[in-house]
Enzyme design. Structure first.
Site, PDB file in Angstrom:
ATOM      1  N   HIS A   1     -31.966   6.765 -47.292  1.00  0.00           N
ATOM      2  CA  HIS A   1     -32.200   7.326 -47.164  1.00  0.00           C
ATOM      3  C   HIS A   1     -30.439   8.062 -46.533  1.00  0.00           C
ATOM      4  O   HIS A   1     -30.463   9.043 -46.655  1.00  0.00           O
ATOM      5  CB  HIS A   1     -33.392   8.672 -46.513  1.00  0.00           C
ATOM      6  CG  HIS A   1     -34.906   8.259 -47.156  1.00  0.00           C
ATOM      7  ND1 HIS A   1     -35.293   8.489 -48.232  1.00  0.00           N
ATOM      8  CD2 HIS A   1     -35.985   7.360 -46.576  1.00  0.00           C
ATOM      9  CE1 HIS A   1     -36.810   7.539 -48.171  1.00  0.00           C
ATOM     10  NE2 HIS A   1     -36.570   6.947 -47.335  1.00  0.00           N
TER      11      HIS A   1
ATOM     12  N   ASN B   1     -22.625  23.560  -6.311  1.00  0.00           N
ATOM     13  CA  ASN B   1     -23.088  23.200  -7.298  1.00  0.00           C
ATOM     14  C   ASN B   1     -23.792  23.727  -8.206  1.00  0.00           C
ATOM     15  O   ASN B   1     -24.661  25.111  -7.974  1.00  0.00           O
ATOM     16  CB  ASN B   1     -23.988  22.357  -6.870  1.00  0.00           C
ATOM     17  CG  ASN B   1     -24.964  21.410  -7.846  1.00  0.00           C
ATOM     18  OD1 ASN B   1     -24.174  21.024  -8.549  1.00  0.00           O
ATOM     19  ND2 ASN B   1     -26.120  20.820  -7.641  1.00  0.00           N
ATOM     20  N   GLY B   2     -23.187  24.699  -9.326  1.00  0.00           N
ATOM     21  CA  GLY B   2     -23.934  25.208 -10.154  1.00  0.00           C
ATOM     22  C   GLY B   2     -23.477  25.938 -11.248  1.00  0.00           C
ATOM     23  O   GLY B   2     -21.800  25.339 -10.882  1.00  0.00           O
TER      24      GLY B   2
ATOM     25  N   GLU C   1     -33.464   4.403 -27.610  1.00  0.00           N
ATOM     26  CA  GLU C   1     -33.023   4.296 -26.096  1.00  0.00           C
ATOM     27  C   GLU C   1     -32.118   3.509 -25.919  1.00  0.00           C
ATOM     28  O   GLU C   1     -31.442   2.896 -25.069  1.00  0.00           O
ATOM     29  CB  GLU C   1     -34.428   4.015 -24.940  1.00  0.00           C
ATOM     30  CG  GLU C   1     -33.975   3.406 -24.056  1.00  0.00           C
ATOM     31  CD  GLU C   1     -33.989   4.721 -23.056  1.00  0.00           C
ATOM     32  OE1 GLU C   1     -33.256   5.848 -23.382  1.00  0.00           O
ATOM     33  OE2 GLU C   1     -32.824   3.993 -21.529  1.00  0.00           O
TER      34      GLU C   1
ATOM     35  N   ARG D   1     -23.967  11.410  -8.665  1.00  0.00           N
ATOM     36  CA  ARG D   1     -24.178  13.549  -8.779  1.00  0.00           C
ATOM     37  C   ARG D   1     -22.787  13.496  -9.618  1.00  0.00           C
ATOM     38  O   ARG D   1     -22.398  14.881 -10.670  1.00  0.00           O
ATOM     39  CB  ARG D   1     -24.641  14.620  -8.215  1.00  0.00           C
ATOM     40  CG  ARG D   1     -25.553  13.360  -7.178  1.00  0.00           C
ATOM     41  CD  ARG D   1     -26.024  15.000  -6.000  1.00  0.00           C
ATOM     42  NE  ARG D   1     -25.980  16.098  -6.697  1.00  0.00           N
ATOM     43  CZ  ARG D   1     -27.405  16.565  -7.289  1.00  0.00           C
ATOM     44  NH1 ARG D   1     -28.633  15.948  -7.046  1.00  0.00           N
ATOM     45  NH2 ARG D   1     -27.868  17.781  -7.561  1.00  0.00           N
TER      46      ARG D   1
ATOM     47  N   CYS E   1     -23.411  18.140  -9.281  1.00  0.00           N
ATOM     48  CA  CYS E   1     -22.255  17.727  -7.554  1.00  0.00           C
ATOM     49  C   CYS E   1     -22.448  18.117  -6.876  1.00  0.00           C
ATOM     50  O   CYS E   1     -24.454  17.672  -7.049  1.00  0.00           O
ATOM     51  CB  CYS E   1     -21.078  19.377  -7.894  1.00  0.00           C
ATOM     52  SG  CYS E   1     -20.771  19.922  -9.713  1.00  0.00           S
TER      53      CYS E   1
ATOM     54  N   GLU F   1     -23.739   5.344 -23.987  1.00  0.00           N
ATOM     55  CA  GLU F   1     -23.039   5.812 -22.029  1.00  0.00           C
ATOM     56  C   GLU F   1     -22.742   4.983 -21.544  1.00  0.00           C
ATOM     57  O   GLU F   1     -21.739   5.320 -20.137  1.00  0.00           O
ATOM     58  CB  GLU F   1     -24.661   6.328 -21.606  1.00  0.00           C
ATOM     59  CG  GLU F   1     -25.484   5.843 -20.937  1.00  0.00           C
ATOM     60  CD  GLU F   1     -26.756   6.240 -20.354  1.00  0.00           C
ATOM     61  OE1 GLU F   1     -26.440   7.690 -19.549  1.00  0.00           O
ATOM     62  OE2 GLU F   1     -27.980   6.003 -20.557  1.00  0.00           O
TER      63      GLU F   1
ATOM     64  N   TRP G   1     -18.450  17.353 -10.727  1.00  0.00           N
ATOM     65  CA  TRP G   1     -18.830  16.975 -12.054  1.00  0.00           C
ATOM     66  C   TRP G   1     -18.000  17.882 -12.990  1.00  0.00           C
ATOM     67  O   TRP G   1     -18.784  19.165 -12.805  1.00  0.00           O
ATOM     68  CB  TRP G   1     -19.986  16.456 -12.090  1.00  0.00           C
ATOM     69  CG  TRP G   1     -20.405  15.968 -14.014  1.00  0.00           C
ATOM     70  CD1 TRP G   1     -19.667  15.534 -13.726  1.00  0.00           C
ATOM     71  CD2 TRP G   1     -20.627  17.117 -14.842  1.00  0.00           C
ATOM     72  NE1 TRP G   1     -20.302  14.608 -15.030  1.00  0.00           N
ATOM     73  CE2 TRP G   1     -19.815  16.031 -15.937  1.00  0.00           C
ATOM     74  CE3 TRP G   1     -20.514  18.676 -15.177  1.00  0.00           C
ATOM     75  CZ2 TRP G   1     -20.844  16.562 -17.627  1.00  0.00           C
ATOM     76  CZ3 TRP G   1     -20.814  18.669 -15.897  1.00  0.00           C
ATOM     77  CH2 TRP G   1     -21.166  18.371 -17.567  1.00  0.00           C
TER      78      TRP G   1
ATOM     79  N   LYS H   1     -26.236  11.708 -12.066  1.00  0.00           N
ATOM     80  CA  LYS H   1     -26.839  11.090 -12.396  1.00  0.00           C
ATOM     81  C   LYS H   1     -28.465  12.449 -12.652  1.00  0.00           C
ATOM     82  O   LYS H   1     -29.323  11.799 -13.331  1.00  0.00           O
ATOM     83  CB  LYS H   1     -27.114   9.820 -11.416  1.00  0.00           C
ATOM     84  CG  LYS H   1     -29.061   9.832 -10.832  1.00  0.00           C
ATOM     85  CD  LYS H   1     -28.621   8.581 -11.993  1.00  0.00           C
ATOM     86  CE  LYS H   1     -30.543   8.135 -12.448  1.00  0.00           C
ATOM     87  NZ  LYS H   1     -30.981   6.719 -13.090  1.00  0.00           N
TER      88      LYS H   1
ATOM     89  N   LYS I   1     -28.096   3.608 -24.084  1.00  0.00           N
ATOM     90  CA  LYS I   1     -27.593   3.214 -23.186  1.00  0.00           C
ATOM     91  C   LYS I   1     -26.168   2.407 -23.392  1.00  0.00           C
ATOM     92  O   LYS I   1     -25.404   2.173 -23.199  1.00  0.00           O
ATOM     93  CB  LYS I   1     -28.600   2.082 -23.141  1.00  0.00           C
ATOM     94  CG  LYS I   1     -29.679   2.202 -22.004  1.00  0.00           C
ATOM     95  CD  LYS I   1     -29.957   2.328 -20.609  1.00  0.00           C
ATOM     96  CE  LYS I   1     -30.120   3.048 -20.348  1.00  0.00           C
ATOM     97  NZ  LYS I   1     -30.489   4.521 -20.440  1.00  0.00           N
TER      98      LYS I   1
HETATM   99  C1  AGP Z   1     -30.031   8.518 -18.888  1.00  0.00           C
HETATM  100  O1  AGP Z   1     -29.834   7.039 -18.873  1.00  0.00           O
HETATM  101  C2  AGP Z   1     -29.212   9.237 -18.919  1.00  0.00           C
HETATM  102  N1  AGP Z   1     -28.792   8.963 -17.306  1.00  0.00           N
HETATM  103  C3  AGP Z   1     -29.961  10.399 -19.073  1.00  0.00           C
HETATM  104  O2  AGP Z   1     -30.533  10.623 -20.673  1.00  0.00           O
HETATM  105  C4  AGP Z   1     -31.179  11.208 -18.064  1.00  0.00           C
HETATM  106  O3  AGP Z   1     -31.906  10.032 -18.826  1.00  0.00           O
HETATM  107  C5  AGP Z   1     -31.948  11.971 -18.398  1.00  0.00           C
HETATM  108  O4  AGP Z   1     -30.344  13.414 -17.901  1.00  0.00           O
HETATM  109  C6  AGP Z   1     -32.535  12.581 -17.674  1.00  0.00           C
HETATM  110  O5  AGP Z   1     -32.512  12.874 -16.651  1.00  0.00           O
HETATM  111  P1  AGP Z   1     -33.961  12.840 -15.670  1.00  0.00           P
HETATM  112  O6  AGP Z   1     -34.691  11.874 -15.253  1.00  0.00           O
HETATM  113  O7  AGP Z   1     -33.504  12.982 -14.254  1.00  0.00           O
HETATM  114  O8  AGP Z   1     -34.133  14.086 -16.082  1.00  0.00           O
END
Ligand code: AGP
Length: 606
Positions: free
Chosen positions: A501, A98-99, A478, A27, A2, A485, A74, A601, A482
Site C-alpha cells: 500500500h 532539571n525540567g 522495536e 541522563r 538532566c 537510536e 541534556w 536514558k 534500536k
Molecule cells: C528505548 O531504547 C529508548 N531509550 C526509549 O524509547 C525509552 O524506551 C523510552 O524513553 C521510555 O523510557 P521508560 O521505559 O524509562 O519510560
C-alpha cells in the site's frame, strides 16, 4: 533529563560530585558543571561536553569546598555550550535544574526590568535572579516558598547560597529528586544512581516539596512550608555496584544478561511447586475489570503493542494501547472497570507519569510495570509490578524491553486464568513454557558471529525496513528503533501486509530489509511479502525459528533461526538478533553506544 547532584559535608566534596556526575551522564551529556562554596564565595566551573572535560577544568582551577552542586545537561532551552551549562550563578546564588520553566520568558522580562542581567539562553537562569530578588526582603524559607509558587512547569532544583555556607536547598515538581543520608553529610540527587556510591539510605521528595540540607540535619517541607516527615528507603546492595566489567559498553552486557534477567523475573512471579503465577497485592476482584489500556513511550510502548495481541488472544478483556504523550491530551472517557497499565523502565518518563497522574485524578485503577521500584510512577500507581532487570544503563533499552514484555505476559496469563478464559491445562502449559524461556534466550545469544558481519550493511545503508505481522509487527518497530537510536540511520518498522500500500516504492537494489517471520499463522503470508521485496532487489535478513519445514524462497541474503518455542513467546527471541544488529551497526560506525547523540536514558521533560 538532566542529572543533579549536591553534597553538604565537613569534608571536601568536589571529587565525589564529579564521580556522581559520571554515573548520571546517562541522563544527559551535552555539557556539565559544578559550583562550590569556599572562602565565602561561589566558585563555578562548567563546560560543553562530557564530565571528563569538566574534571580537567577543575584540576586546573583547583576548585574545592565542603558544599557543592553539580549537573549534567541534556539541552532543552539554549544550545549545548559552556555558557548554557549548569550551574547558573549570581554572586549570591547558584542553581542546578532539571525540567522546563514554562513561564521563563515572562519572568525574564520582569527581572530584566528590575535591572538583572542574563548571561545564558536558558530558562533556568530566571530562578537565580528570582531567588536573589526575593532574598532581599524574605528569609531563606519564605524566599523558596515564594519563588516556587512563581514558577510554572517542571523542576528538580539544587541551590546553594553565598551567605548560607552549610546548606543546600532542593525542590521538586514533576522531575525526580532524592536525598541521601551519610555520616555527618547529606546528599541531593536526581535519582538513586547519583547517590548509590555514597549511601544506600535515601528519601524521595514528592511533587511540590522542598528540603533544606545541612551536613548534620535534613528538613522537608510542603509547598506552604509545613514540615513533612519522610520515610528512609534502603537501596538494594546489588544495585550499588553495577559496572561494565569486561564489556566495552553497558548495552552489550545488558543484552547478554537477558537470559538471567528473564529467569530472575520468572522466579519472582512463578511458584514452580504449585505451578502458579503470583501477582502480589492485586487490589481488585477479577470481575471489577472488563478492559485494559496499556500506555508507554518508545520501547516501553512497543512492549504494550506486543501485549495487546496476548490480551486479545487469551482474555475476554477489551484491550487498547496508547502512546503516553498522546494519551495525556486525549479526551478520555475514564471507566471504573478499566485497568490503566503504565509501562516504564525508569519510572520517571514525564509523559508516562503525566498520563498516570491524569488517571489518578480520575480515580481509576492504575498499575505500573517498572524497573525502578522507588520511581515516581511506581510510587503513584495502585499496583506495582517490577520487571526485576537490575540497573539498565545503556540508553537503548534491551533487557528492560524483554522484562516489560514478560511482566505483561504474566499479568495477562494470570487474568485470563482468573476470569476462566483459559483452562488449568493451558495455564500450566504457559507456565511451563515460561520456565524454559531463559534457556532459549541463551541459545539465541549464540548468533554472535553471523549478526556481527551484517551490522556494516545496515550502518552504511541509506535506509532499511523491518517487516512483521502479528506479534512480529511490534518487534519490527522495536528493531527499527534500536537501529535508529544507535547507528543514526533511517529505519522503518512496518506491518508486512502494508508494504504493497505504498512503502514498496522505497525498495531498491541492495536495500537491507529485515523480515521477522516465525512459523506461526502469518508465516506463509509474510514469506510472500518477503518475496515481493526480494524481487525488487532488497537484501533480506530473515529471522525465523527452527523447523523441519523448508523455507520456500530463494535469494534470501541471510537467515537466522531462533529456538522453536510457543508462538506467543517468540517475540522474546526474535528481538535479540535485532538488538545485536543495531549494536554492531553502531560499533561499525564507532559511536558511543551507551550514550547515543541527542538522547538520554530517562526523558523527564515533555
Ligand atoms: C528505548 O531504547 C529508548 N531509550 C526509549 O524509547 C525509552 O524506551 C523510552 O524513553 C521510555 O523510557 P521508560 O521505559 O524509562 O519510560
Amino acid at each position: 533529563m538532566c542529572g543533579i547532584v549536591g553534597i553538604t559535608s565537613s569534608k571536601e566534596v568536589t571529587p565525589r560530585i564529579i564521580s556522581s556526575l559520571k554515573k548520571l551522564e546517562y541522563r544527559g551529556y551535552d555539557s556539565a558543571g559544578l559550583a562550590t562554596l569556599s572562602n565565602g564565595n561561589i566558585n563555578e566551573v562548567k563546560c560543553e561536553g562530557r564530565v571528563d572535560a569538566l574534571e580537567k577544568n577543575i584540576i586546573q582551577t583547583k576548585i574545592s569546598g565542603s558544599i557543592g552542586i553539580g549537573h549534567v545537561r541534556w539541552a532543552t532551552h539554549g544550545k549545548p555550550s559552556s555558557i548554557n551549562a549548569h550551574p547558573h550563578s549570581s554572586e549570591d546564588v547558584s542553581v542546578v535544574h532539571n525540567g522546563i520553566i514554562e513561564n521563563s520568558t515572562i519572568l525574564k522580562k520582569l527581572l530584566e526590568n528590575k535591572g538583572y542581567k542574563f548571561k545564558s539562553q536558558t530558562d533556568t537562569e530566571v530562578i537565580v535572579h528570582l531567588v536573589t530578588d526575593y532574598l532581599k526582603k524574605n528569609n531563606l524559607k519564605n524566599t523558596i516558598i515564594k519563588v516556587l509558587k512563581k514558577l510554572h512547569g517542571s523542576f528538580a532544583l539544587g541551590i546553594i547560597f553565598k551567605d548560607q555556607p552549610d546548606l543546600i536547598v532542593g525542590a521538586r515538581r514533576g522531575s525526580p529528586l532524592a536525598v541521601g543520608y551519610g555520616p555527618n553529610e547529606h546528599y541531593l540527587g536526581s535519582d538513586s544512581y547519583a547517590l548509590k556510591s555514597m549511601t544506600n539510605k535515601i528519601s524521595y521528595l514528592n511533587d511540590g516539596e522542598f528540603c533544606i540540607l545541612k551536613k548534620d540535619q535534613v528538613e522537608f517541607f510542603d509547598a506552604d512550608g509545613t514540615k513533612v516527615n519522610k520515610k528512609i528507603l534502603n537501596l538494594s546492595k546489588d544495585d550499588q555496584n553495577y559496572e561494565k566489567g569486561d564489556y566495552k559498553y553497558y548495552m552489550a552486557k545488558e543484552i547478554d544478561e537477558q537470559p538471567i534477567t528473564l529467569k530472575n523475573c520468572v522466579n519472582e512471579y512463578i511458584d514452580k511447586h504449585n505451578k502458579e503465577i503470583n501477582i502480589y497485592n492485586f487490589p481488585w476482584k477479577i470481575n471489577e475489570i472488563s478492559s485494559v489500556i496499556l500506555i508507554g513511550c518508545g520501547t516501553a510502548y512497543h512492549s504494550c503493542l506486543v501485549a495487546k495481541y496476548w490480551f486479545e488472544q487469551n482474555t475476554s478483556l477489551d484491550v487498547r494501547v496508547d502512546i503516553a504523550s498522546e494519551f495525556r491530551y486525549r479526551k478520555i472517557k475514564f471507566k471504573k472497570d478499566c485497568l490503566y497499565v503504565f509501562v516504564s523502565q525508569s519510572g520517571e518518563t514525564a509523559d508516562t507519569f503525566a498520563a498516570l497522574d491524569l488517571c489518578k485524578k480520575n480515580n481509576v485503577k492504575t498499575c505500573a510495570v517498572v524497573n525502578v521500584v522507588e520511581s515516581s510512577i511506581a510510587r503513584d500507581a495502585d499496583l506495582v509490578l517490577p520487571i526485576h532487570c537490575g540497573p539498565e544503563v545503556g540508553v537503548a533499552s534491551t533487557k528492560a524491553f524483554l522484562g516489560q514484555m514478560l511482566v505483561l505476559y504474566l499479568l495477562c496469563t494470570k487474568l485470563s486464568y482468573e476470569q476462566k478464559s483459559i483452562n488449568k491445562k493451558d495455564y500450566q502449559k504457559k507456565i511451563k513454557d515460561l520456565l524454559s524461556l531463559s534457556k532459549s534466550a541463551k541459545n539465541t545469544l549464540n548468533i554472535e558471529d553471523k549478526i556481527q558481519t551484517l551490522g556494516k550493511d545496515f550502518a552504511n545503508s541509506k535506509g532499511s525496513m523491518f517487516l512483521g505481522r502479528g506479534y512480529s509487527y511490534p518487534i519490527a518497530l522495536e528493531g527499527a528503533l534500536k537501529l535508529k537510536e544507535l547507528a543514526y540511520v533511517h529505519a522503518e518498522g512496518y506491518p508486512a501486509g502494508e508494504m504493497k500500500h505504498g512503502p514498496l516504492a522505497l525498495i531498491e537494489e541492495g536495500m537491507p530489509v529485515v523480515v521477522i517471520a516465525p512459523r506461526d499463522e502469518h508465516y506463509k503470508k509474510t514469506i510472500s511479502n518477503m518475496q515481493e521485496v526480494i524481487s525488487r532487489g532488497a537484501k533480506v535478513l530473515l529471522i525465523t525459528n527452527k523447523s523441519t519445514d523448508e523455507i520456500y524462497s530463494e535469494n534470501i541474503w541471510e537467515q537466522i533461526e531462533v529456538d522453536a518455542i510457543s508462538d506467543e513467546l517468540i517475540p522474546f527471541l526474535t528481538t535479540i538478533p535485532l538488538q545485536k544488529l543495531a549494536y554492531y551497526s553502531a560499533l561499525d560506525k564507532g559511536y558511543d553506544i551507551d550514550k547515543p547523540r541527542n538522547l538520554a536514558k530517562s526523558v523527564t521533560v515533555e
